[in-house]
Scaffold this motif. Sequence first.
Motif, PDB file in Angstrom:
ATOM      1  N   TYR A  51     -12.786  16.796   0.246  1.00  0.00           N
ATOM      2  CA  TYR A  51     -12.275  15.633  -0.476  1.00  0.00           C
ATOM      3  C   TYR A  51     -10.805  15.833  -0.848  1.00  0.00           C
ATOM      4  CZ  TYR A  51     -12.104  11.785  -3.805  1.00  0.00           C
ATOM      5  OH  TYR A  51     -11.770  10.635  -4.463  1.00  0.00           O
ATOM      6  N   ALA A  52     -10.453  17.031  -1.339  1.00  0.00           N
ATOM      7  CA  ALA A  52      -9.063  17.332  -1.699  1.00  0.00           C
ATOM      8  C   ALA A  52      -8.159  17.232  -0.476  1.00  0.00           C
ATOM      9  CB  ALA A  52      -8.956  18.722  -2.333  1.00  0.00           C
ATOM     10  N   GLU A  53      -8.621  17.711   0.664  1.00  0.00           N
ATOM     11  CA  GLU A  53      -7.823  17.614   1.890  1.00  0.00           C
ATOM     12  C   GLU A  53      -7.652  16.158   2.329  1.00  0.00           C
ATOM     13  OE1 GLU A  53      -6.007  19.892   3.511  1.00  0.00           O
ATOM     14  OE2 GLU A  53      -6.551  21.308   1.931  1.00  0.00           O
ATOM     15  N   MET A  54      -8.713  15.342   2.165  1.00  0.00           N
ATOM     16  CA  MET A  54      -8.600  13.922   2.482  1.00  0.00           C
ATOM     17  C   MET A  54      -7.542  13.277   1.596  1.00  0.00           C
ATOM     18  SD  MET A  54      -9.423  10.633   1.204  1.00  0.00           S
ATOM     19  CE  MET A  54     -10.621  10.970  -0.063  1.00  0.00           C
ATOM     20  N   LEU A  55      -7.601  13.558   0.292  1.00  0.00           N
ATOM     21  CA  LEU A  55      -6.612  12.995  -0.632  1.00  0.00           C
ATOM     22  C   LEU A  55      -5.197  13.418  -0.246  1.00  0.00           C
ATOM     23  CD1 LEU A  55      -8.301  13.381  -4.124  1.00  0.00           C
ATOM     24  CD2 LEU A  55      -7.927  11.270  -2.839  1.00  0.00           C
ATOM     25  N   LYS A  56      -5.057  14.684   0.067  1.00  0.00           N
ATOM     26  CA  LYS A  56      -3.748  15.209   0.458  1.00  0.00           C
ATOM     27  C   LYS A  56      -3.193  14.460   1.669  1.00  0.00           C
ATOM     28  CE  LYS A  56      -1.789  19.683   1.763  1.00  0.00           C
ATOM     29  NZ  LYS A  56      -2.148  21.094   1.993  1.00  0.00           N
ATOM     30  N   SER A  57      -4.071  14.068   2.581  1.00  0.00           N
ATOM     31  CA  SER A  57      -3.613  13.396   3.804  1.00  0.00           C
ATOM     32  C   SER A  57      -3.283  11.917   3.593  1.00  0.00           C
ATOM     33  CB  SER A  57      -4.654  13.535   4.911  1.00  0.00           C
ATOM     34  OG  SER A  57      -5.764  12.693   4.677  1.00  0.00           O
ATOM     35  N   VAL A  58      -3.854  11.296   2.567  1.00  0.00           N
ATOM     36  CA  VAL A  58      -3.637   9.859   2.384  1.00  0.00           C
ATOM     37  C   VAL A  58      -2.755   9.509   1.193  1.00  0.00           C
ATOM     38  CG1 VAL A  58      -5.800   9.244   3.513  1.00  0.00           C
ATOM     39  CG2 VAL A  58      -5.744   9.475   1.025  1.00  0.00           C
ATOM     40  N   MET A  59      -2.552  10.433   0.272  1.00  0.00           N
ATOM     41  CA  MET A  59      -1.743  10.138  -0.911  1.00  0.00           C
ATOM     42  C   MET A  59      -0.296  10.535  -0.655  1.00  0.00           C
ATOM     43  SD  MET A  59      -4.358  10.951  -3.990  1.00  0.00           S
ATOM     44  CE  MET A  59      -3.430  10.021  -5.192  1.00  0.00           C
ATOM     45  N   ARG A  60       0.610   9.764  -1.223  1.00  0.00           N
ATOM     46  CA  ARG A  60       2.028   9.996  -0.961  1.00  0.00           C
ATOM     47  C   ARG A  60       2.741  10.661  -2.128  1.00  0.00           C
ATOM     48  NH1 ARG A  60       1.260   4.784  -2.457  1.00  0.00           N
ATOM     49  NH2 ARG A  60       2.779   3.990  -3.925  1.00  0.00           N
ATOM     50  N   GLY A  61       2.029  11.230  -3.051  1.00  0.00           N
ATOM     51  CA  GLY A  61       2.655  11.882  -4.188  1.00  0.00           C
ATOM     52  C   GLY A  61       2.214  11.261  -5.486  1.00  0.00           C
ATOM     53  N   SER A  62       2.882  11.627  -6.529  1.00  0.00           N
ATOM     54  CA  SER A  62       2.545  11.139  -7.852  1.00  0.00           C
ATOM     55  C   SER A  62       2.820   9.645  -7.961  1.00  0.00           C
ATOM     56  CB  SER A  62       3.375  11.887  -8.895  1.00  0.00           C
ATOM     57  OG  SER A  62       3.172  11.325 -10.170  1.00  0.00           O
ATOM     58  N   ALA A  63       1.955   8.964  -8.668  1.00  0.00           N
ATOM     59  CA  ALA A  63       2.127   7.523  -8.873  1.00  0.00           C
ATOM     60  C   ALA A  63       3.422   7.212  -9.604  1.00  0.00           C
ATOM     61  CB  ALA A  63       0.933   6.959  -9.643  1.00  0.00           C
ATOM     62  N   ILE A  64       3.933   8.149 -10.380  1.00  0.00           N
ATOM     63  CA  ILE A  64       5.140   7.891 -11.151  1.00  0.00           C
ATOM     64  C   ILE A  64       6.354   7.680 -10.243  1.00  0.00           C
ATOM     65  CG2 ILE A  64       5.962  10.248 -11.566  1.00  0.00           C
ATOM     66  CD1 ILE A  64       5.709   7.406 -14.182  1.00  0.00           C
ATOM     67  N   SER A  65       6.281   8.158  -9.012  1.00  0.00           N
ATOM     68  CA  SER A  65       7.409   7.956  -8.102  1.00  0.00           C
ATOM     69  C   SER A  65       7.609   6.471  -7.778  1.00  0.00           C
ATOM     70  CB  SER A  65       7.232   8.771  -6.819  1.00  0.00           C
ATOM     71  OG  SER A  65       6.085   8.346  -6.119  1.00  0.00           O
ATOM     72  N   ASP A  66       6.567   5.668  -7.948  1.00  0.00           N
ATOM     73  CA  ASP A  66       6.646   4.217  -7.762  1.00  0.00           C
ATOM     74  C   ASP A  66       6.241   3.495  -9.044  1.00  0.00           C
ATOM     75  OD1 ASP A  66       7.449   4.170  -5.070  1.00  0.00           O
ATOM     76  OD2 ASP A  66       5.384   4.427  -4.386  1.00  0.00           O
ATOM     77  N   TRP A  67       6.630   4.037 -10.184  1.00  0.00           N
ATOM     78  CA  TRP A  67       6.125   3.523 -11.463  1.00  0.00           C
ATOM     79  C   TRP A  67       6.366   2.041 -11.647  1.00  0.00           C
ATOM     80  CZ3 TRP A  67       8.840   1.162 -15.283  1.00  0.00           C
ATOM     81  CH2 TRP A  67      10.234   1.306 -15.288  1.00  0.00           C
ATOM     82  N   GLU A  68       7.458   1.517 -11.101  1.00  0.00           N
ATOM     83  CA  GLU A  68       7.774   0.102 -11.296  1.00  0.00           C
ATOM     84  C   GLU A  68       6.714  -0.816 -10.690  1.00  0.00           C
ATOM     85  OE1 GLU A  68       9.851   2.310  -9.818  1.00  0.00           O
ATOM     86  OE2 GLU A  68      11.826   2.188 -10.736  1.00  0.00           O
ATOM     87  N   LYS A  69       5.964  -0.325  -9.710  1.00  0.00           N
ATOM     88  CA  LYS A  69       4.928  -1.123  -9.063  1.00  0.00           C
ATOM     89  C   LYS A  69       3.624  -1.126  -9.864  1.00  0.00           C
ATOM     90  CE  LYS A  69       6.731  -0.262  -4.447  1.00  0.00           C
ATOM     91  NZ  LYS A  69       6.490   0.393  -3.174  1.00  0.00           N
ATOM     92  N   ILE A  70       3.425  -0.141 -10.724  1.00  0.00           N
ATOM     93  CA  ILE A  70       2.144  -0.012 -11.416  1.00  0.00           C
ATOM     94  C   ILE A  70       2.229  -0.150 -12.928  1.00  0.00           C
ATOM     95  CG2 ILE A  70       1.099   1.360  -9.575  1.00  0.00           C
ATOM     96  CD1 ILE A  70       1.639   3.850 -11.338  1.00  0.00           C
ATOM     97  N   ILE A  71       3.445  -0.016 -13.486  1.00  0.00           N
ATOM     98  CA  ILE A  71       3.619  -0.065 -14.936  1.00  0.00           C
ATOM     99  C   ILE A  71       4.699  -1.076 -15.274  1.00  0.00           C
ATOM    100  CG2 ILE A  71       4.295   1.257 -16.991  1.00  0.00           C
ATOM    101  CD1 ILE A  71       3.347   3.779 -15.423  1.00  0.00           C
ATOM    102  N   ARG A  72       4.449  -1.860 -16.291  1.00  0.00           N
ATOM    103  CA  ARG A  72       5.448  -2.813 -16.785  1.00  0.00           C
ATOM    104  C   ARG A  72       5.944  -2.295 -18.129  1.00  0.00           C
ATOM    105  NH1 ARG A  72       2.691  -7.908 -17.735  1.00  0.00           N
ATOM    106  NH2 ARG A  72       2.530  -7.867 -15.490  1.00  0.00           N
ATOM    107  N   ILE A  73       7.265  -2.294 -18.314  1.00  0.00           N
ATOM    108  CA  ILE A  73       7.864  -1.947 -19.601  1.00  0.00           C
ATOM    109  C   ILE A  73       8.790  -3.092 -19.978  1.00  0.00           C
ATOM    110  CG2 ILE A  73       9.230  -0.283 -20.921  1.00  0.00           C
ATOM    111  CD1 ILE A  73       8.481   1.835 -18.815  1.00  0.00           C
ATOM    112  N   GLU A  74       8.367  -3.864 -20.956  1.00  0.00           N
ATOM    113  CA  GLU A  74       9.157  -5.012 -21.412  1.00  0.00           C
ATOM    114  C   GLU A  74       9.352  -4.907 -22.908  1.00  0.00           C
ATOM    115  OE1 GLU A  74       7.383  -8.687 -20.174  1.00  0.00           O
ATOM    116  OE2 GLU A  74       7.455  -8.147 -18.051  1.00  0.00           O
ATOM    117  N   ASP A  75      10.595  -4.919 -23.347  1.00  0.00           N
ATOM    118  CA  ASP A  75      10.935  -4.794 -24.766  1.00  0.00           C
ATOM    119  C   ASP A  75      10.269  -3.573 -25.392  1.00  0.00           C
ATOM    120  OD1 ASP A  75      12.469  -7.156 -24.647  1.00  0.00           O
ATOM    121  OD2 ASP A  75      10.655  -8.372 -24.939  1.00  0.00           O
ATOM    122  N   GLY A  76      10.180  -2.485 -24.616  1.00  0.00           N
ATOM    123  CA  GLY A  76       9.596  -1.249 -25.113  1.00  0.00           C
ATOM    124  C   GLY A  76       8.085  -1.193 -25.094  1.00  0.00           C
TER     125      GLY A  76
END
Length: 131
Positions: A51-76
């Motif tokens: 399972y870990a090897e499967m994840l390694k092959s399909v994941m592109r890194g930490s989600a924080i590298s694309d944080w703007e796509k998954i997290i909204r920060i408005e007025d703090g």
Amino acid sequence: EKIGSKVWYFGPLGCGNAAKLVKNLSNVMERVMWMETLTAVKAAGIDPRQYAEMLKSVMRGSAISDWEKIIRIEDGVVSPARPGGNIFRKDVPHALKLLHELGLKLPLAEGTGEASARFVAGAPKAAEAAE
């Protein structure tokens, strides 16, 4: 500057220490998350190494590298970019039900379920207003 490639200024005395501590906490949270995840797949009869090897092959890194796509920060205020998405409303409760059926008590997963429900409901806005 001699020990890092970038210098970040976060505010007055103590803010840099707080930033470092919270960064280290997030590193540990991510590691605990992966250990809980692999514990869950093992309990479900899945080889955790495969399972870990499967994840390694399909994941592109930490989600924080694309944080703007998954997290909204408005007025703090921090919230999910798409709070109505199935991953929060449907997938998390189903995953927690599976963990309970497998007899697992995984604190980070439980806390994630509670936190995701609060984020979907908009509770962070109310909590922040109370501060």
